[in-house]
Structure formats: C-alpha cells, structure tokens
Design a protein around this motif. Sequence first.
Motif, PDB file in Angstrom:
ATOM      1  N   ALA A 196       0.836  -1.207   0.000  1.00 20.75           N
ATOM      2  CA  ALA A 196       0.000   0.000   0.000  1.00 20.75           C
ATOM      3  C   ALA A 196       0.864   1.248   0.000  1.00 20.75           C
ATOM      4  O   ALA A 196       1.896   1.306   0.674  1.00 20.75           O
ATOM      5  CB  ALA A 196      -0.924  -0.007   1.212  1.00 20.75           C
ATOM      6  N   ASP A 247      -3.685   0.521  -3.959  1.00 19.19           N
ATOM      7  CA  ASP A 247      -4.006   0.289  -2.554  1.00 19.19           C
ATOM      8  C   ASP A 247      -3.311   1.346  -1.711  1.00 19.19           C
ATOM      9  O   ASP A 247      -2.140   1.681  -1.957  1.00 19.19           O
ATOM     10  CB  ASP A 247      -3.548  -1.101  -2.119  1.00 19.19           C
ATOM     11  N   ARG A 294      -9.887  -0.775  -1.174  1.00 14.25           N
ATOM     12  CA  ARG A 294      -8.472  -0.485  -1.428  1.00 14.25           C
ATOM     13  C   ARG A 294      -7.840   0.378  -0.356  1.00 14.25           C
ATOM     14  O   ARG A 294      -6.621   0.493  -0.290  1.00 14.25           O
ATOM     15  CB  ARG A 294      -8.316   0.195  -2.793  1.00 14.25           C
ATOM     16  N   ARG A 329      -6.611   0.534   2.938  1.00 16.21           N
ATOM     17  CA  ARG A 329      -6.242  -0.505   3.908  1.00 16.21           C
ATOM     18  C   ARG A 329      -6.319  -0.026   5.344  1.00 16.21           C
ATOM     19  O   ARG A 329      -6.615  -0.819   6.247  1.00 16.21           O
ATOM     20  CB  ARG A 329      -4.816  -0.981   3.626  1.00 16.21           C
TER      21      ARG A 329
END
Length: 562
Positions: free
Chosen positions: A169, A215, A240, A242
């Motif tokens: 991410a 992400d 997406r 996180r």
Amino acid sequence: MADWLALEEVAVRPHAGRPFVLADGAARDHAAFHARTRGWHAAFAARAGQAWALYFDDAGEFAAALYGAWHAGKTVVLAGDALPGTQARLQGEVAGFAGDWPASAEPLSAAGGEDGLAAWQALDPEATRLVVHTSGSTGEPAAIGKRLRQLASEVRALESALGAGLRGAAVHGTVSHQHIYGLLFRVLWPLAAGRAIVPRAFFPEDLLAAMVDHDVVLVASPAHLKRMPSQLDWASLHGRLRAVFSSGGALPAEAALAAARLLGTAPTEILGSSETGGIAWRRWDSEQPAWRPLPGVDWRVQEGALEVRSPHLPQPEWWRSQDRAEADWQGGFRLLGRADRIVKVEERRVSLDALERQLQSHPGVREARVLLLGGARTTLAAVVVPEGDAPDMHDAPGRRALSQKLSAHLARHQDAVTRPRRWRFVPALPTNAQGKVTEAALTALFRPERPTPHWTRRGPAHAHAELRLDPELAVFDGHFPQAAILPGVAQLDWAIQLAREAFPLPPRFLRMEALKFQRVARPGDLIQLDLEWQAERRTLSFRYVSVHGPHASGRVVFGHDD
C-alpha cells in the motif's frame, strides 16, 4: 516482518525493486533514494557544525536529506515550518539550514554526485540524534531530543501492532512530515517496511484523486477527518483503503464513526506525544473503543493518572502523564480527561473538562473549548462551534442571545462565578499545522484586532471616533517587540472599517491617494479619528490625531462593482 529493514540500515541496504516515492503518476525506487541520500551525505560531510535544521515540502527529498545528515554524523533539528520567526529562533541552535528555506537563509543543497564512499556502516542507534519541536498547550515551541533507538523501537511497535495487511500500500497523508506524527507514519515507517511515500495532499479533492489507482493508507488528523466533504466519491476507495490513521488530538466519536461510514474503513487512533512517543491505539469499529498499549509499552494508573514506561522514552523510568484514566475490563484503559485542567476562579476550583462536556450536551453545540483568560482579573471564556448553519451567530444580537441560552443551560450545574463570561462562536475550532487546537490559538480569538470605537459624532458626511490603544490588541504583535507601535496598514484598515460603519460606502476599493504617516502611535494612546465622506466623488478622507499631534492621514477612492 520478513521484508523489514531496521531504521539504522535503511540507507545501507535499501529495499530492492520496491517503489520509494509515487508522484505525478511515476514511481522512483529505493535505488533513487539511495543515490539522493549519498548526494546529501556529501553535502553535509563537507560542512562544519553539528546540528542542522531541515525543512522540505517534499517528503521523499526530506527522507534522503535526513539520512544523508545522519550518516554524516549530524544532529537533525526538525523545524515545523520555514517562517522567518522560526528561522530566527533556530539561528543560535544550528550550524545551518537545509531544504526549502528562504533565500536569505543560504540553505545547503545536495551535492551533484556520489560521496565517494564504497559502503556505509549501519547508523549507531544511540549516537544518531534528532530534535523535534512540540507546540505544547501554550503554543511556545519546546525542543525534545530523540535517539534513533527510540524512533526505531516505536516504528517496530507500529508494524507489529498495525502493519498486518498493509504490504504494497502507498502511504498518503494530510499531515506534515516535519512533525513527529508525520515523520513516523509518512517517512520512517514506510522506509522500514518498503511502502511508497506519496506527496502530502492539502485538499480533499486532491487527496481523493491521488488515491484512486492503487491500494492506499491514509495518515490524517482529527481536523481533516472531521471536515471530509460527503459529496466526494469516497466509495471509490472501498476495498483499497487498507487503513486510516489519526493522531495529534482527540478524534470525537461522531467524527470517527462518520469517517468510517464515508471511507469504508474504521479510523485507527494513536495516543502519544512528542515527549513519550506512541503509547496506545484504538480502532473505531465500535462506539467507544478502549485504548490498547502498543507492543513494549507498560502502563498503570497511579492516583488516577496514566503512567507509562517504554523504549520510546529516553529513560526506563515511569513517566506520569496529565491524563486521568481507568482500567478497562479487557486489559486496556479509557481516558477521563486531563488532570491539569482544574483552574481557580475567584478561589473556586473549576474543571474545564466538565464545562466543555456540559456545553457539548446542548443540542445546539457541536464542539466547545473553555479556557481561562489572564489579565487584571481572570475570566472563563468559551469558544463554541454551533451545530448546523446557526444563522444567529452571524450578528451581534444573535450571538448575544446564543451566549445567554448556553449560560442558562450551564446554570443547572454551575453558578455565575463558574460559568464563562466571554464567548466566541466560530465555524470550526482553530488548529495548527499538526491539527491540534492550542490554547494560544483559542486565546487569540479574544484579543481584538482593533479597539471598540467611542463615537462622538456620526453624520451623513462627517464622523468622529475616539480609539483607546489597549496594549493587548493583537495588532501590536511583532510591531515591534522592543517598542510596540501601531502599524500603518492597520490605521488604513481601521479607517475603512469604521467608515463603513458610519457611511454607505460603495463596495469596491479603487485606490489610495495622498497617504501620509507623520508620527507613530503607541499602546496606551487615545487617538482621535476624523472621517469625511464626499459621496459625489466617492472619496473618503481620514485623519488620526492625539495629544502628541497628527499621526496619519489619507484619501481612499471607492467604486461600484459595475
């Protein structure tokens, strides 16, 4: 933590093949970070002096300069901003400045090539130093020294407690990396974990646009999470996004749960300070979650106050906070307000926390802060964010009626002595760059920019007012510390403001004519202001005089929008 790098090794063996920075649709890998770091190392190694102040708008370049300075044996001083006052305050503490400082600072720039060293050794976690500045509750910056050991233990604790599911991410943020929270979450933690750093976004529209293609992790403050516009397509991030992190101040339950619904991810709030480092965390997936300590942090409640002991502190002793707390049955704790917010008013003990809770229980109040104003007589004051549009806050009678209504609401629990006597109604509480509501910013709301005029004449073409220059007027700040004077720009602004109260002036300022400043005006002076309005010429003439003689005069020409 198989892909983890210790902070002392980040510039020695960077993450191979991982993106380091994502910006403008392109990615730079850790090899680019390594090359920039060596360029900064060469620049710092060539300069004398131990301590260097760093300020960079770009988090990626900041990271390279930080490690370049550390590997050159320098102590890095983290500046919260690059304002002239900050630079002047640091002048005697540092050998020089690196980064985006004003040209007058003669800032250090990275060398163009490599530093010539074949290999570096890992940094010494005890000898490698950083100095951060905390705004504190009064707004006066305080320097706090940190060793790399402390920072490394905190970053490792964050990864252990909160890093699951974040691999790959990119780290976006609305907070500055020039403060400890942003430094840890937007620079040091991503460097150790191999996550990409993304430039800071100031506006919600820019933030959303930057997060749509990958992400992401969002590093925010309560001030930003409380003001996320619901009309934007935040649902495009669902699945997406996180993690959402918040720190730097208390995140109200209503704002946390609203952000969770909007973003599809419950915010994770971090408790800590510049002095203590991270203490605990809680995720807002329930109404009132308890705080859970970060790995390695011990806590206890002594005499009602929270005490902590951790490797994030400079010494292994227990550190007592000013937070009142109680243990939770699940092994965490809950905060009960600040222990140091008990004040005395006319020999009466008053809890500012209790007053704020009582104000916020009124259906017309969204947020409230209560503070004690000093002076000849200490006075309780309240800053209130009304619920909804609250049209009655836009005029003096409406604000007066609202303050009377809230005072009557408090009268059920407080007598006249322990209720606020002064009120300010604002659309949002003032915050600093860290998203914190400071006492200094709240106090400034009660310091008027100009004196209240005493009108002795108000006619269709002529008006006269007396202005007493109170030394506490905010307009005197910085003009000048050694001998405060009334700025000329303030005299012009006051003349126009007061003329608009006295005459029906056209809306547009066209030009200034015949402006003359003859004598300085100082705190304590009683100034006479003469105003003359020539409607046919749309010209305002003004003149300031006192017992000392004439101070300033001029003419202003106005016009209409058409």
